[in-house]
Scaffold this motif. Sequence first.
Motif: not given
Length: 467
Positions: A16, A160, A163, A415, A423, A426-427, A432, A434, A437
């Motif tokens: 990320t 997933l 989230v 989102s 975002l 949270c991921l 998770v 990117y 997602w």
Amino acid sequence: MKDSNLKRWKLEMPDTYVILFIVLLLAAAATYFVPAGSFEREVVDGVERVVPNTYSKAENDGTGFMDLFLALQNGMVESGGIIFLVLFAGGAFEIVERSGAIKGGIMRAVAKTQGKEFWLIVIISVLFALGGAVGAVANSVIPFVAIGLIIARALRLDALIAVAITFGATFAGFNVGFLNPYTVGIAQTIAEVPIFSGMLLRVIVFVIIVGVTILYTWLYAKKILNDPTKSLVGILDMQTNENSEEALQEPFTTRHKLILLFVGLALLFFVYATIKFSWSINHMAAFFIVIGIGSGILAGMNYNKITLTFLEGCKNLVYGALIIGVARAILIVMENAHILDTFVYAIALPLENLPPILAAIGMFVANMALNFLVPSGSGQAMIAMPILTPLADMLGLTRQVAVQAFQFGDGLTNSIFPTSGTLMACLAVAGVPYVKWAKWMLPLFLIWVVISIIVLCIAVLINWGPV
């Protein structure tokens, strides 16, 4: 061996932070070829507004080597309020989780809804969607993803879903924001439209968008329940020493109920104080300390246990919290080089010669693009609405339509755009990637876009006003 390592390095998904740093580099590169410019600004009732038709060229200083890294430092400092909100909320919920109250309550709910997983997903999603719609939950949704993970694990689903039922549901509600003082409220104030007017249509749209989101989430969840190999990220294992049937018998004591009641009432007051007393992010962060201490006392922890558990929760969210500062650094680079207003001006200029319906759609698309640069809803409102308001008057659009075009443009892209610190955080909390997602979210995002365009067309045709 060397070739094997090189091949593995090439196939590895970027972290990320790597994704955001690439965006930061692109923003820095843009400072050397995008013309600098700025709008004049004025402060009205304590709100800084862009003065329309005042765009002029400005001196452009490209981003230097140290400027790039100073932006990262300043991004952390300027985002300090949000970062500490995330950390302190993580500390508070760590205490609640260590007490066993959350796990016991969720396991009890899961046990009672066995074979009715759909209704558990519906209830959780609606609660978070309402939180997003009234502005009570936005950036503060990050620590709640940890609770989503517990629910997803208990249901034998994947991260997933965790989230989706927390962050995804929150921003499904945020898309409309029928009672959100930070987006719709500010936008309507700037547009000189009665605050929170037009609520009936917005509530109807809220029901449609949230309903579609829940259905989309459930169809994916059902697919995993039928065949776990269909998961995009792999299902979560029950983190217990016993089998899942025994885990569902997790004790849910009177003390657990008192802790959850305390937290629930505290969060309700949190929402009330945010609206009634205009609590700032600093107030919210401080209040999570109160929640943490109160929950620890009810859980029977001593002062050392409360402190160490709180700090452990903070530590667990450091990775996700600092992402917010990196996202802010991207905007700092563009602001310092005076190219942010240039992007705003370039987006607004083509809308002047369009017919009303296309102009409304154009405003919507333009605000989606702008949200890549300004992921803050209130910040985007203060930049965009002083331009969209006179533009709406010129094109024969009601100002209510302009407000909703802004709201949709700001809301939907939170989102999916990687510049959204919330975002990405949270991921990160859910683990998770990117890319995974984005693959899951893109079809739902496109459905949201279609719904938004239809609503804007109807709003133009009925000459949607302040009522």
